[in-house]
Motif scaffolding. Structure first.
Motif, PDB file in Angstrom:
ATOM      1  N   PHE A 180       3.964   2.113   2.589  1.00  0.00           N
ATOM      2  CA  PHE A 180       4.817   3.286   2.402  1.00  0.00           C
ATOM      3  C   PHE A 180       3.977   4.530   2.618  1.00  0.00           C
ATOM      4  O   PHE A 180       2.921   4.700   1.992  1.00  0.00           O
ATOM      5  CB  PHE A 180       5.427   3.323   1.006  1.00  0.00           C
ATOM      6  N   ILE A 181       4.448   5.398   3.512  1.00  0.00           N
ATOM      7  CA  ILE A 181       3.743   6.639   3.815  1.00  0.00           C
ATOM      8  C   ILE A 181       4.464   7.778   3.105  1.00  0.00           C
ATOM      9  O   ILE A 181       5.514   8.244   3.546  1.00  0.00           O
ATOM     10  CB  ILE A 181       3.688   6.886   5.337  1.00  0.00           C
ATOM     11  N   GLY A 182       3.909   8.185   1.981  1.00  0.00           N
ATOM     12  CA  GLY A 182       4.500   9.253   1.169  1.00  0.00           C
ATOM     13  C   GLY A 182       3.532  10.400   1.011  1.00  0.00           C
ATOM     14  O   GLY A 182       3.250  10.844  -0.100  1.00  0.00           O
ATOM     15  N   GLY A 183       3.009  10.869   2.130  1.00  0.00           N
ATOM     16  CA  GLY A 183       1.968  11.890   2.111  1.00  0.00           C
ATOM     17  C   GLY A 183       2.457  13.295   2.334  1.00  0.00           C
ATOM     18  O   GLY A 183       1.706  14.140   2.839  1.00  0.00           O
ATOM     19  N   GLY A 184       3.729  13.592   1.981  1.00  0.00           N
ATOM     20  CA  GLY A 184       4.244  14.940   2.185  1.00  0.00           C
ATOM     21  C   GLY A 184       4.167  15.333   3.642  1.00  0.00           C
ATOM     22  O   GLY A 184       4.526  14.562   4.535  1.00  0.00           O
ATOM     23  N   GLY A 185       3.646  16.535   3.910  1.00  0.00           N
ATOM     24  CA  GLY A 185       3.516  16.993   5.289  1.00  0.00           C
ATOM     25  C   GLY A 185       2.596  16.121   6.116  1.00  0.00           C
ATOM     26  O   GLY A 185       2.697  16.087   7.342  1.00  0.00           O
ATOM     27  N   GLY A 186       1.688  15.386   5.438  1.00  0.00           N
ATOM     28  CA  GLY A 186       0.764  14.518   6.152  1.00  0.00           C
ATOM     29  C   GLY A 186       1.363  13.195   6.581  1.00  0.00           C
ATOM     30  O   GLY A 186       0.677  12.375   7.214  1.00  0.00           O
ATOM     31  N   ILE A 246      -0.127  -3.824  -5.777  1.00  0.00           N
ATOM     32  CA  ILE A 246       0.073  -2.474  -5.259  1.00  0.00           C
ATOM     33  C   ILE A 246      -1.240  -1.699  -5.304  1.00  0.00           C
ATOM     34  O   ILE A 246      -1.924  -1.667  -6.323  1.00  0.00           O
ATOM     35  CB  ILE A 246       1.153  -1.720  -6.065  1.00  0.00           C
ATOM     36  N   LYS A 247      -1.574  -1.067  -4.177  1.00  0.00           N
ATOM     37  CA  LYS A 247      -2.712  -0.162  -4.097  1.00  0.00           C
ATOM     38  C   LYS A 247      -2.220   1.216  -3.660  1.00  0.00           C
ATOM     39  O   LYS A 247      -1.320   1.322  -2.819  1.00  0.00           O
ATOM     40  CB  LYS A 247      -3.746  -0.658  -3.081  1.00  0.00           C
ATOM     41  N   VAL A 248      -2.813   2.249  -4.225  1.00  0.00           N
ATOM     42  CA  VAL A 248      -2.458   3.627  -3.875  1.00  0.00           C
ATOM     43  C   VAL A 248      -3.701   4.325  -3.341  1.00  0.00           C
ATOM     44  O   VAL A 248      -4.784   4.222  -3.939  1.00  0.00           O
ATOM     45  CB  VAL A 248      -1.920   4.403  -5.096  1.00  0.00           C
ATOM     46  N   ILE A 266       0.854  -1.188   0.000  1.00  0.00           N
ATOM     47  CA  ILE A 266       0.000   0.000   0.000  1.00  0.00           C
ATOM     48  C   ILE A 266       0.889   1.238   0.000  1.00  0.00           C
ATOM     49  O   ILE A 266       1.797   1.358   0.832  1.00  0.00           O
ATOM     50  CB  ILE A 266      -0.957   0.013   1.207  1.00  0.00           C
ATOM     51  N   LEU A 267       0.625   2.131  -0.929  1.00  0.00           N
ATOM     52  CA  LEU A 267       1.319   3.413  -1.015  1.00  0.00           C
ATOM     53  C   LEU A 267       0.324   4.500  -0.621  1.00  0.00           C
ATOM     54  O   LEU A 267      -0.746   4.625  -1.228  1.00  0.00           O
ATOM     55  CB  LEU A 267       1.823   3.670  -2.440  1.00  0.00           C
ATOM     56  N   ILE A 268       0.668   5.271   0.380  1.00  0.00           N
ATOM     57  CA  ILE A 268      -0.216   6.334   0.861  1.00  0.00           C
ATOM     58  C   ILE A 268       0.279   7.665   0.325  1.00  0.00           C
ATOM     59  O   ILE A 268       1.400   8.087   0.600  1.00  0.00           O
ATOM     60  CB  ILE A 268      -0.264   6.360   2.401  1.00  0.00           C
ATOM     61  N   GLY A 269      -0.566   8.326  -0.456  1.00  0.00           N
ATOM     62  CA  GLY A 269      -0.208   9.590  -1.080  1.00  0.00           C
ATOM     63  C   GLY A 269       0.196   9.395  -2.523  1.00  0.00           C
ATOM     64  O   GLY A 269       1.069   8.580  -2.817  1.00  0.00           O
ATOM     65  N   ALA A 270      -0.443  10.140  -3.429  1.00  0.00           N
ATOM     66  CA  ALA A 270      -0.135  10.014  -4.855  1.00  0.00           C
ATOM     67  C   ALA A 270       0.770  11.156  -5.300  1.00  0.00           C
ATOM     68  O   ALA A 270       0.470  11.898  -6.231  1.00  0.00           O
ATOM     69  CB  ALA A 270      -1.416   9.982  -5.682  1.00  0.00           C
ATOM     70  N   GLY A 271       1.901  11.284  -4.588  1.00  0.00           N
ATOM     71  CA  GLY A 271       2.907  12.269  -4.955  1.00  0.00           C
ATOM     72  C   GLY A 271       4.081  11.603  -5.643  1.00  0.00           C
ATOM     73  O   GLY A 271       4.066  10.403  -5.926  1.00  0.00           O
ATOM     74  N   ALA A 278       8.379   5.591   5.921  1.00  0.00           N
ATOM     75  CA  ALA A 278       7.776   6.911   5.746  1.00  0.00           C
ATOM     76  C   ALA A 278       8.837   7.890   5.307  1.00  0.00           C
ATOM     77  O   ALA A 278      10.002   7.792   5.722  1.00  0.00           O
ATOM     78  CB  ALA A 278       7.132   7.387   7.048  1.00  0.00           C
ATOM     79  N   LEU A 279       8.440   8.826   4.465  1.00  0.00           N
ATOM     80  CA  LEU A 279       9.361   9.854   4.002  1.00  0.00           C
ATOM     81  C   LEU A 279       8.908  11.187   4.558  1.00  0.00           C
ATOM     82  O   LEU A 279       7.763  11.595   4.349  1.00  0.00           O
ATOM     83  CB  LEU A 279       9.395   9.905   2.473  1.00  0.00           C
ATOM     84  N   LEU A 280       9.806  11.856   5.298  1.00  0.00           N
ATOM     85  CA  LEU A 280       9.491  13.112   5.960  1.00  0.00           C
ATOM     86  C   LEU A 280      10.455  14.193   5.483  1.00  0.00           C
ATOM     87  O   LEU A 280      11.498  13.907   4.906  1.00  0.00           O
ATOM     88  CB  LEU A 280       9.618  12.971   7.483  1.00  0.00           C
ATOM     89  N   GLY A 281      10.104  15.451   5.787  1.00  0.00           N
ATOM     90  CA  GLY A 281      11.034  16.537   5.522  1.00  0.00           C
ATOM     91  C   GLY A 281      10.819  17.217   4.192  1.00  0.00           C
ATOM     92  O   GLY A 281       9.790  17.062   3.543  1.00  0.00           O
ATOM     93  N   ALA A 282      11.837  17.970   3.785  1.00  0.00           N
ATOM     94  CA  ALA A 282      11.695  18.811   2.590  1.00  0.00           C
ATOM     95  C   ALA A 282      12.904  18.648   1.673  1.00  0.00           C
ATOM     96  O   ALA A 282      13.398  17.550   1.469  1.00  0.00           O
ATOM     97  CB  ALA A 282      11.516  20.270   3.026  1.00  0.00           C
TER      98      ALA A 282
END
Length: 499
Positions: free
Chosen positions: A240-246, A35-37, A11-16, A426-430
């Motif tokens: 995978f948590i790829g939700g930007g600031g979220g 894979i699910k998004v 599961i991929l969270i966030g479509a960025g 999870a991916l965090l930061g800028a």
């Protein structure tokens, strides 16, 4: 069936761009995995990856002065700059693979060549820039960079910036022609279009509400279908948590030990944008200056040529601001909701240590448009308020964590957090963020799929020929990769290393 052959549910969270990159790489390496998004917005790349929500710089440390700190003895440390440059080379190689194998088309829809420049004023800054140029020029990664403190040469390089300039203060700039402007929103949409063709299940208007460990050691993801107001439950071996600031609030919901003692500080941004063709055509570069005292690194002022939807514009900024939201489309309760018993002292320590940042943000919030244009005039002396509009950029959540530098240390880069068993990442930061997405995913593979990396290595090397190799120490390979990726991505083929 052994673990090597088991088809995993992902599961991929966030479509960025981060989820898009991970999904595209996994489909090459493990095509049978399911894979699910899940994305709470109506389409891909609409938040941090959107072209108006970031600077669109292909971050390769060619112009960003904060990646080359000056040491106490006056020497320049180029380790971080070299590392980021190498990471961007990985992205160029993977994008080229996708183009060459017809996974995506028309690279000029997302990447264009543009000179990258650094510009400074004042004797001390000129000395610093010259020392930086000398240090970087010793590395093949930065060969082809030019330096000048000659005003006539600067007028040739940056006519719009030099026009009408009356100051007698010393100035200098560096210029390298192999920089890029990247439309990460367009790239993200291309990648997800490809993934849908590969039977990846895309779920837009679906907000993830909770992530819990199931009795069978998989993860149960609670999702709200926003269109039908239905609650769904999905299970995955890997999330995978790829939700930007979220990403931080979702990471906290997992309860993994690695999510503890981490906080986030949101910083919003504004850009000034000019679409007047007469002005736009006078500038062709991304020009980065030095951050003001007390300003965070992501607030380094820069004047950028941008290519968006086939149109050329100029952007200047960013101007920092404060909002408690973690996403542009987030809630005013995001910051307060992220404060937990395990990170409250980390957050408080950061607040006490970062008074200069707080003061800077207050000053930025109070700026009027006239004051913003006054700052723009440090770059373009002839700038007029009527020619520039304000664009609200995306939210960036800077990571706060306890490090060897002390409790509550504010981090200004991109952070990867993974569970001990590798089932959550999870991916965090800028910044440098999207530019180095491929490197981030390779790191996730090492941490989360160590049993698979060995069997995947031949395919990884097909996608990324320099995988596991230092290009700085192999200039011939760097030359070969530069030429091949420039051809695939339809970029300026000027050699960066002169061999």
């Amino acid at each position: 069936m052994d673990n090597q052959q088991k088809n995993k549910n992902v599961i991929l969270i966030g479509a960025g761009v981060m989820s898009a990159t991970l999904g595209a790489m996994l489909k090459e390496l493990a095509p049978s995995w399911n894979i699910k998004v899940f994305e709470k917005l109506e389409k891909a790349g609409a938040e941090s990856s959107n072209e108006w929500n970031n600077a669109g710089t292909g971050h390769a440390a060619l112009c960003e002065l904060n990646y080359t700190p000056e040491q106490a003895d006056g020497s320049i440390d180029i380790k971080k700059a070299s590392s980021i440059n190498e990471q961007f080379q990985l992205s160029r190689q993977f994008w080229s693979f996708l183009v060459n194998h017809k996974r995506i088309a028309n690279p000029q829809d997302f990447i264009m060549s543009i000179p990258h420049m650094s510009l400074v004023q004042g004797e001390d800054n000129v000395r610093f820039l010259n020392n930086r140029f000398e240090a970087l020029s010793k590395s093949p990664l930065f060969k082809g960079m030019e330096y000048s403190a000659d005003l006539e040469k600067l007028k040739e390089w940056i006519p719009l910036i030099m026009e009408g300039r009356t100051s007698t203060e010393a100035m200098a700039a560096t210029k390298i022609d192999t920089g890029t402007d990247v439309n990460f929103g367009a790239l993200t949409e291309m990648l997800f279009t490809h993934l849908e063709e590969q039977q990846v299940e895309m779920n837009y208007n679906h907000a993830v509400k909770d992530i819990k460990r199931s009795s069978d050691s998989t993860w149960e993801v609670k999702v709200q279908d926003l269109e039908n107001n239905k609650i769904e439950y999905h299970n995955a071996d890997f999330v995978f948590i790829g939700g930007g600031g979220g990403s931080l609030p979702l990471l906290q919901k997992t309860g993994i030990p690695e999510s503890k003692h981490i906080g986030g500080f949101p910083v919003s941004g504004l850009f000034l944008v000019c679409n007047d063709p007469e002005i736009v055509e006078q500038h062709h570069a991304k020009v980065y200056g030095k951050a003001k005292v007390g300003a965070p690194p992501m607030s380094v002022p820069h004047l950028d040529t941008r290519f968006i939807d086939g149109k050329k514009s100029l952007l200047f900024g960013p101007f920092a601001g404060f909002s408690p939201k973690f996403l542009k489309t987030g809630s005013n309760m995001d910051l307060l909701g992220s404060v937990k018993p395990n990170n409250v002292f980390t957050m408080l320590a950061a607040g006490a240590k970062e008074m200069s940042l707080t003061k800077y943000l207050v000053q930025q919030v109070l700026l009027s448009n006239e004051k913003r244009v006054e700052e723009l005039r440090e770059f373009i002396p002839t700038a007029k308020l009527a020619d520039w509009d304000v664009v609200v950029a995306g939210q960036r959540v800077q990571v706060i964590k306890d490090t060897d530098k002390g409790k509550g240390t504010l981090q200004f880069g991109t952070e990867i957090v993974t569970s001990r068993d590798g089932s959550v990442a999870a991916l965090l930061g800028a910044s440098p963020g999207a530019s180095t997405a491929v490197h981030a995913m390779l790191e996730i593979f090492q941490r989360c799929f160590p049993d698979h990396v060995g069997e995947w290595e031949p395919k990884i090397k097909e996608m990324i020929p320099s995988y596991g190799i230092s290009l700085a120490e192999n200039p011939e390979l760097l030359q070969e990769i530069h030429t091949s990726t420039a051809k695939a991505l339809q970029l300026d083929e000027k050699s960066p290393i002169g061999i």
